[in-house]
Design a protein around this motif. Structure first.
Motif, PDB file in Angstrom:
ATOM      1  N   SER A   2       0.826  -1.192   0.000  1.00  0.00           N
ATOM      2  CA  SER A   2       0.000   0.000   0.000  1.00  0.00           C
ATOM      3  C   SER A   2       0.869   1.254   0.000  1.00  0.00           C
ATOM      4  CB  SER A   2      -0.913  -0.002   1.227  1.00  0.00           C
ATOM      5  OG  SER A   2      -1.635   1.206   1.316  1.00  0.00           O
ATOM      6  N   LYS A   3       0.520   2.207  -0.862  1.00  0.00           N
ATOM      7  CA  LYS A   3       1.240   3.467  -0.946  1.00  0.00           C
ATOM      8  C   LYS A   3       0.425   4.586  -0.300  1.00  0.00           C
ATOM      9  CE  LYS A   3       4.689   1.895  -3.467  1.00  0.00           C
ATOM     10  NZ  LYS A   3       6.079   1.839  -2.939  1.00  0.00           N
ATOM     11  N   VAL A   4       1.116   5.642   0.086  1.00  0.00           N
ATOM     12  CA  VAL A   4       0.460   6.815   0.652  1.00  0.00           C
ATOM     13  C   VAL A   4       0.522   7.950  -0.369  1.00  0.00           C
ATOM     14  CG1 VAL A   4       0.429   8.507   2.507  1.00  0.00           C
ATOM     15  CG2 VAL A   4       1.074   6.135   3.003  1.00  0.00           C
ATOM     16  N   TRP A   5      -0.647   8.432  -0.753  1.00  0.00           N
ATOM     17  CA  TRP A   5      -0.759   9.526  -1.705  1.00  0.00           C
ATOM     18  C   TRP A   5      -1.102  10.826  -0.980  1.00  0.00           C
ATOM     19  CZ3 TRP A   5      -1.529   8.847  -7.343  1.00  0.00           C
ATOM     20  CH2 TRP A   5      -1.361   7.526  -7.760  1.00  0.00           C
ATOM     21  N   PHE A   6      -0.554  11.926  -1.491  1.00  0.00           N
ATOM     22  CA  PHE A   6      -0.953  13.262  -1.056  1.00  0.00           C
ATOM     23  C   PHE A   6      -1.386  14.003  -2.307  1.00  0.00           C
ATOM     24  CE2 PHE A   6       0.256  17.776  -0.137  1.00  0.00           C
ATOM     25  CZ  PHE A   6      -0.720  18.015   0.829  1.00  0.00           C
ATOM     26  N   ILE A   7      -2.668  14.360  -2.384  1.00  0.00           N
ATOM     27  CA  ILE A   7      -3.242  14.938  -3.595  1.00  0.00           C
ATOM     28  C   ILE A   7      -3.867  16.284  -3.264  1.00  0.00           C
ATOM     29  CG2 ILE A   7      -4.927  14.616  -5.446  1.00  0.00           C
ATOM     30  CD1 ILE A   7      -4.708  11.590  -4.983  1.00  0.00           C
ATOM     31  N   THR A   8      -3.453  17.329  -3.962  1.00  0.00           N
ATOM     32  CA  THR A   8      -4.052  18.644  -3.756  1.00  0.00           C
ATOM     33  C   THR A   8      -5.166  18.863  -4.775  1.00  0.00           C
ATOM     34  OG1 THR A   8      -2.504  19.817  -5.218  1.00  0.00           O
ATOM     35  CG2 THR A   8      -1.857  19.543  -2.908  1.00  0.00           C
ATOM     36  N   GLY A   9      -6.082  19.771  -4.449  1.00  0.00           N
ATOM     37  CA  GLY A   9      -7.234  19.991  -5.321  1.00  0.00           C
ATOM     38  C   GLY A   9      -8.085  18.744  -5.429  1.00  0.00           C
ATOM     39  N   ALA A  10      -8.238  18.020  -4.308  1.00  0.00           N
ATOM     40  CA  ALA A  10      -8.838  16.680  -4.331  1.00  0.00           C
ATOM     41  C   ALA A  10     -10.348  16.664  -4.188  1.00  0.00           C
ATOM     42  CB  ALA A  10      -8.215  15.831  -3.218  1.00  0.00           C
ATOM     43  N   SER A  11     -10.981  17.804  -4.027  1.00  0.00           N
ATOM     44  CA  SER A  11     -12.416  17.815  -3.761  1.00  0.00           C
ATOM     45  C   SER A  11     -13.265  17.622  -5.010  1.00  0.00           C
ATOM     46  CB  SER A  11     -12.814  19.122  -3.066  1.00  0.00           C
ATOM     47  OG  SER A  11     -12.533  20.237  -3.901  1.00  0.00           O
ATOM     48  N   ARG A  12     -12.695  17.882  -6.185  1.00  0.00           N
ATOM     49  CA  ARG A  12     -13.467  17.769  -7.425  1.00  0.00           C
ATOM     50  C   ARG A  12     -12.527  17.515  -8.598  1.00  0.00           C
ATOM     51  NH1 ARG A  12     -12.788  22.379 -10.425  1.00  0.00           N
ATOM     52  NH2 ARG A  12     -12.032  24.226  -9.311  1.00  0.00           N
ATOM     53  N   GLY A  13     -13.113  17.270  -9.754  1.00  0.00           N
ATOM     54  CA  GLY A  13     -12.348  17.161 -10.987  1.00  0.00           C
ATOM     55  C   GLY A  13     -11.303  16.065 -10.977  1.00  0.00           C
ATOM     56  N   LEU A  14     -10.146  16.388 -11.519  1.00  0.00           N
ATOM     57  CA  LEU A  14      -9.071  15.403 -11.633  1.00  0.00           C
ATOM     58  C   LEU A  14      -8.588  14.926 -10.270  1.00  0.00           C
ATOM     59  CD1 LEU A  14      -7.059  17.112 -14.502  1.00  0.00           C
ATOM     60  CD2 LEU A  14      -8.300  14.945 -14.679  1.00  0.00           C
ATOM     61  N   GLY A  15      -8.459  15.861  -9.327  1.00  0.00           N
ATOM     62  CA  GLY A  15      -7.991  15.478  -7.994  1.00  0.00           C
ATOM     63  C   GLY A  15      -8.902  14.464  -7.343  1.00  0.00           C
ATOM     64  N   ARG A  16     -10.203  14.659  -7.478  1.00  0.00           N
ATOM     65  CA  ARG A  16     -11.170  13.715  -6.919  1.00  0.00           C
ATOM     66  C   ARG A  16     -11.060  12.364  -7.635  1.00  0.00           C
ATOM     67  NH1 ARG A  16     -15.712  13.792  -3.303  1.00  0.00           N
ATOM     68  NH2 ARG A  16     -16.683  11.740  -3.508  1.00  0.00           N
ATOM     69  N   ALA A  17     -10.929  12.395  -8.948  1.00  0.00           N
ATOM     70  CA  ALA A  17     -10.811  11.146  -9.714  1.00  0.00           C
ATOM     71  C   ALA A  17      -9.559  10.372  -9.326  1.00  0.00           C
ATOM     72  CB  ALA A  17     -10.804  11.455 -11.208  1.00  0.00           C
ATOM     73  N   PHE A  18      -8.443  11.080  -9.144  1.00  0.00           N
ATOM     74  CA  PHE A  18      -7.195  10.405  -8.749  1.00  0.00           C
ATOM     75  C   PHE A  18      -7.323   9.837  -7.337  1.00  0.00           C
ATOM     76  CE2 PHE A  18      -4.851  13.727 -11.571  1.00  0.00           C
ATOM     77  CZ  PHE A  18      -5.334  13.104 -12.706  1.00  0.00           C
ATOM     78  N   THR A  19      -7.996  10.569  -6.468  1.00  0.00           N
ATOM     79  CA  THR A  19      -8.200  10.099  -5.095  1.00  0.00           C
ATOM     80  C   THR A  19      -9.000   8.803  -5.089  1.00  0.00           C
ATOM     81  OG1 THR A  19      -8.116  12.342  -4.181  1.00  0.00           O
ATOM     82  CG2 THR A  19      -9.263  10.673  -2.873  1.00  0.00           C
ATOM     83  N   GLU A  20     -10.087   8.781  -5.814  1.00  0.00           N
ATOM     84  CA  GLU A  20     -10.938   7.590  -5.856  1.00  0.00           C
ATOM     85  C   GLU A  20     -10.197   6.406  -6.478  1.00  0.00           C
ATOM     86  OE1 GLU A  20     -14.462   8.779  -7.887  1.00  0.00           O
ATOM     87  OE2 GLU A  20     -15.255   9.922  -6.186  1.00  0.00           O
ATOM     88  N   ALA A  21      -9.398   6.657  -7.513  1.00  0.00           N
ATOM     89  CA  ALA A  21      -8.657   5.577  -8.156  1.00  0.00           C
ATOM     90  C   ALA A  21      -7.600   4.993  -7.228  1.00  0.00           C
ATOM     91  CB  ALA A  21      -8.008   6.090  -9.439  1.00  0.00           C
ATOM     92  N   ALA A  22      -6.895   5.857  -6.489  1.00  0.00           N
ATOM     93  CA  ALA A  22      -5.879   5.366  -5.552  1.00  0.00           C
ATOM     94  C   ALA A  22      -6.513   4.526  -4.454  1.00  0.00           C
ATOM     95  CB  ALA A  22      -5.114   6.547  -4.955  1.00  0.00           C
ATOM     96  N   LEU A  23      -7.669   4.950  -3.956  1.00  0.00           N
ATOM     97  CA  LEU A  23      -8.376   4.187  -2.927  1.00  0.00           C
ATOM     98  C   LEU A  23      -8.853   2.847  -3.481  1.00  0.00           C
ATOM     99  CD1 LEU A  23     -10.468   7.081  -1.348  1.00  0.00           C
ATOM    100  CD2 LEU A  23      -8.579   5.853  -0.243  1.00  0.00           C
ATOM    101  N   ALA A  24      -9.350   2.880  -4.709  1.00  0.00           N
ATOM    102  CA  ALA A  24      -9.818   1.639  -5.336  1.00  0.00           C
ATOM    103  C   ALA A  24      -8.673   0.654  -5.522  1.00  0.00           C
ATOM    104  CB  ALA A  24     -10.468   1.948  -6.678  1.00  0.00           C
TER     105      ALA A  24
END
Length: 271
Positions: A2-24
């Motif tokens: 498991s990796k730890v991601w730090f994503i800015t601008g994560a509430s919407r758009g690309l940031g949200r999509a990357f957040t959901e993909a990393a969790l998945a």
């Protein structure tokens, strides 16, 4: 692992999509944004694996404090996605000093503050990834979005230097040149200038050029980012988007053709 991601601008758009993909993918994420209300539901769905973090990248002191919190949340950072951004829409002459400075505070300085803050944590890991989200249009300016291109071009240049500076620590920097996606940037993320009548014909022309085409959804770009993060030797630059890839190559070729057409004048000087 498991990796730890730090994503800015994560509430919407690309940031949200990357957040959901990393969790998945089974990873853990610290999702940073100015407003984290929209992340609360996702955090409840992924207990112990998602930490929403309220963060304004314009605040350098706040960024450094936020990154310390992010690193403490899961014991370090592995992958940083420097994604927060905004759009200043309008002609160069129309933009106020306040608008220009506020825009660069987010798109350039904010990204620099994040990079500076996360590097000690990546270095402590003797590695890690820093993905600098810029734009497929950062290689040249375009009417009405000149300051957006300027901020992304500045981040491109700094990121090239940064990649050289940190590669000896095992840190890999990739400039992620995003194509156009339905991120809400032209609505929620946009500041508009006060239009001058003299530019209305060009403004109308540019709006017609943007057209009514529906941009792809952000989640369609997420698999590219997930694969990029897994590569043992990632590229220094990557264009994300098939159509954008073609457009960038066309723009690069047009630039090369322009240089060649004036080569005779360039070569008069010995420098």
């Amino acid at each position: 692992m498991s990796k730890v991601w730090f994503i800015t601008g994560a509430s919407r758009g690309l940031g949200r999509a990357f957040t959901e993909a990393a969790l998945a993918g089974g990873d853990r994420v610290v999702a940073a944004a100015r407003s984290i209300d929209s992340l609360k539901g996702l955090a409840e769905e992924c207990p112990g694996r998602l930490v929403p973090l309220r963060l304004d990248v314009r605040d350098r002191k706040g960024v450094f404090e936020g990154v310390e919190q992010a690193a403490a949340a899961f014991g370090g950072l592995d992958i940083v996605v420097n994604n927060a951004g905004a759009l200043l829409y309008g002609m160069v002459e129309e933009a106020t000093e306040e608008q220009i400075r506020a825009h660069m505070d987010v798109n350039f300085f904010g990204a620099v503050w994040v990079a500076q803050a996360v590097l000690p944590h990546l270095r402590a890991r003797s590695g890690g990834r820093l993905l600098q989200v810029t734009s497929m249009g950062s290689g040249g300016g375009m009417a009405t979005v000149g300051f957006y291109g300027a901020g992304k071009a500045a981040l491109d240049s700094v990121s090239e230097a940064l990649a050289m500076e940190v590669e000896g620590f095992g840190i890999k920097v990739t400039i992620v040149q995003m194509g156009g996606y339905n991120t809400g940037l032209f609505t929620a993320g946009t500041t508009n200038t006060e239009p001058l009548a003299q530019y209305q014909p060009l403004r109308t022309e540019m709006e017609a050029m943007w057209g009514d085409a529906i941009a792809p959804e952000p989640e369609t770009a997420a698999p590219v980012i997930m694969e990029l993060a897994r590569l043992p030797d990632p590229p220094r630059r990557l264009i994300v988007g098939s159509q954008s890839f073609d457009h960038v190559l066309e723009m690069d070729q047009a630039q090369a053709d322009l240089y060649r057409s004036w080569e005779h004048l360039s070569r008069i000087a010995p420098g």
